[in-house]
Design a protein around this motif. Structure first.
Motif, PDB file in Angstrom:
ATOM      1  N   ASP A 138      -2.662   6.059  -1.970  1.00 29.08           N
ATOM      2  CA  ASP A 138      -4.167   5.538  -1.717  1.00 29.08           C
ATOM      3  C   ASP A 138      -4.080   4.468  -2.144  1.00 29.08           C
ATOM      4  O   ASP A 138      -5.988   4.341  -2.449  1.00 29.08           O
ATOM      5  CB  ASP A 138      -5.149   6.693  -1.883  1.00 29.08           C
ATOM      6  N   LYS A 139      -3.580   3.557  -2.856  1.00 30.49           N
ATOM      7  CA  LYS A 139      -3.556   2.466  -3.643  1.00 30.49           C
ATOM      8  C   LYS A 139      -2.783   1.502  -3.554  1.00 30.49           C
ATOM      9  O   LYS A 139      -1.628   1.148  -2.732  1.00 30.49           O
ATOM     10  CB  LYS A 139      -2.858   3.493  -5.329  1.00 30.49           C
ATOM     11  N   TYR A 140      -3.300   0.155  -3.501  1.00 30.52           N
ATOM     12  CA  TYR A 140      -2.392  -1.282  -3.781  1.00 30.52           C
ATOM     13  C   TYR A 140      -1.863  -1.080  -5.116  1.00 30.52           C
ATOM     14  O   TYR A 140      -2.647  -1.393  -5.777  1.00 30.52           O
ATOM     15  CB  TYR A 140      -3.288  -2.199  -3.299  1.00 30.52           C
ATOM     16  N   TYR A 141      -0.572  -1.561  -4.544  1.00 30.52           N
ATOM     17  CA  TYR A 141       0.134  -1.900  -5.741  1.00 30.52           C
ATOM     18  C   TYR A 141       0.861  -3.413  -5.764  1.00 30.52           C
ATOM     19  O   TYR A 141       0.673  -4.101  -4.554  1.00 30.52           O
ATOM     20  CB  TYR A 141       1.907  -1.518  -6.045  1.00 30.52           C
ATOM     21  N   SER A 198      -6.929   1.203  -7.340  1.00 29.65           N
ATOM     22  CA  SER A 198      -7.609   2.683  -6.824  1.00 29.65           C
ATOM     23  C   SER A 198      -8.096   2.536  -5.093  1.00 29.65           C
ATOM     24  O   SER A 198      -8.587   1.196  -5.664  1.00 29.65           O
ATOM     25  CB  SER A 198      -7.932   3.773  -7.453  1.00 29.65           C
ATOM     26  N   SER A 199      -8.390   3.547  -4.539  1.00 27.28           N
ATOM     27  CA  SER A 199      -9.182   2.605  -3.753  1.00 27.28           C
ATOM     28  C   SER A 199     -11.194   2.802  -4.213  1.00 27.28           C
ATOM     29  O   SER A 199     -11.886   2.065  -2.724  1.00 27.28           O
ATOM     30  CB  SER A 199      -9.289   3.897  -2.079  1.00 27.28           C
ATOM     31  N   LYS A 204       0.611  -1.048  -0.186  1.00 27.63           N
ATOM     32  CA  LYS A 204       0.367  -0.033   0.127  1.00 27.63           C
ATOM     33  C   LYS A 204       0.980   0.791  -0.163  1.00 27.63           C
ATOM     34  O   LYS A 204       1.706   1.050   0.949  1.00 27.63           O
ATOM     35  CB  LYS A 204      -1.041   0.170   0.917  1.00 27.63           C
ATOM     36  N   ALA A 262      -1.359  -1.043 -10.375  1.00 28.31           N
ATOM     37  CA  ALA A 262      -2.277  -0.197  -9.153  1.00 28.31           C
ATOM     38  C   ALA A 262      -4.150  -0.705  -8.650  1.00 28.31           C
ATOM     39  O   ALA A 262      -4.346  -0.743 -10.033  1.00 28.31           O
ATOM     40  CB  ALA A 262      -1.976   1.166  -8.847  1.00 28.31           C
TER      41      ALA A 262
END
Length: 97
Positions: free
Chosen positions: A64-67, A84-85, A61, A82
């Motif tokens: 505001d993104k999960y990679y 996004s939220s 994380k 990525a």
């Protein structure tokens, strides 16, 4: 008469304060956030196909993104995406062998 005008102004202020509070509440409720597991599932669904299922290698994380690094060994694809939220997937890098 001035007393009535004052009460009217005060009533308008209360209505505006209530409206602002409700608007803020709806806005914050609309800004959804997803869990790492939900983000991973979105990536699995996106990169799985009739040849095979994508597997998650890692999840980080940042802001505001999960990679999410993923691989689908069956069709020889891998990459980093990525999420996004709000659940949108952005391809950062992808490779097909």
């Amino acid at each position: 008469m001035k007393k009535n005008n004052f009460l009217n102004l005060r009533g308008d202020f209360n209505e505006k304060a209530i409206f602002f509070g409700l608007y803020t509440n709806f806005f914050l409720a609309g800004c959804s956030t997803i869990s790492p597991e939900e983000a991973e599932q979105l990536v699995i669904d996106q990169y799985s196909n009739f040849n095979g299922t994508a597997e998650i290698i890692s999840t980080d994380k940042k802001e505001d993104k999960y990679y999410i690094e993923w691989i689908n060994e069956s069709d020889g694809t891998k990459g980093v995406s990525a999420v996004s939220s709000d659940g949108k997937i952005i391809v950062i890098e992808a490779e097909a062998q």
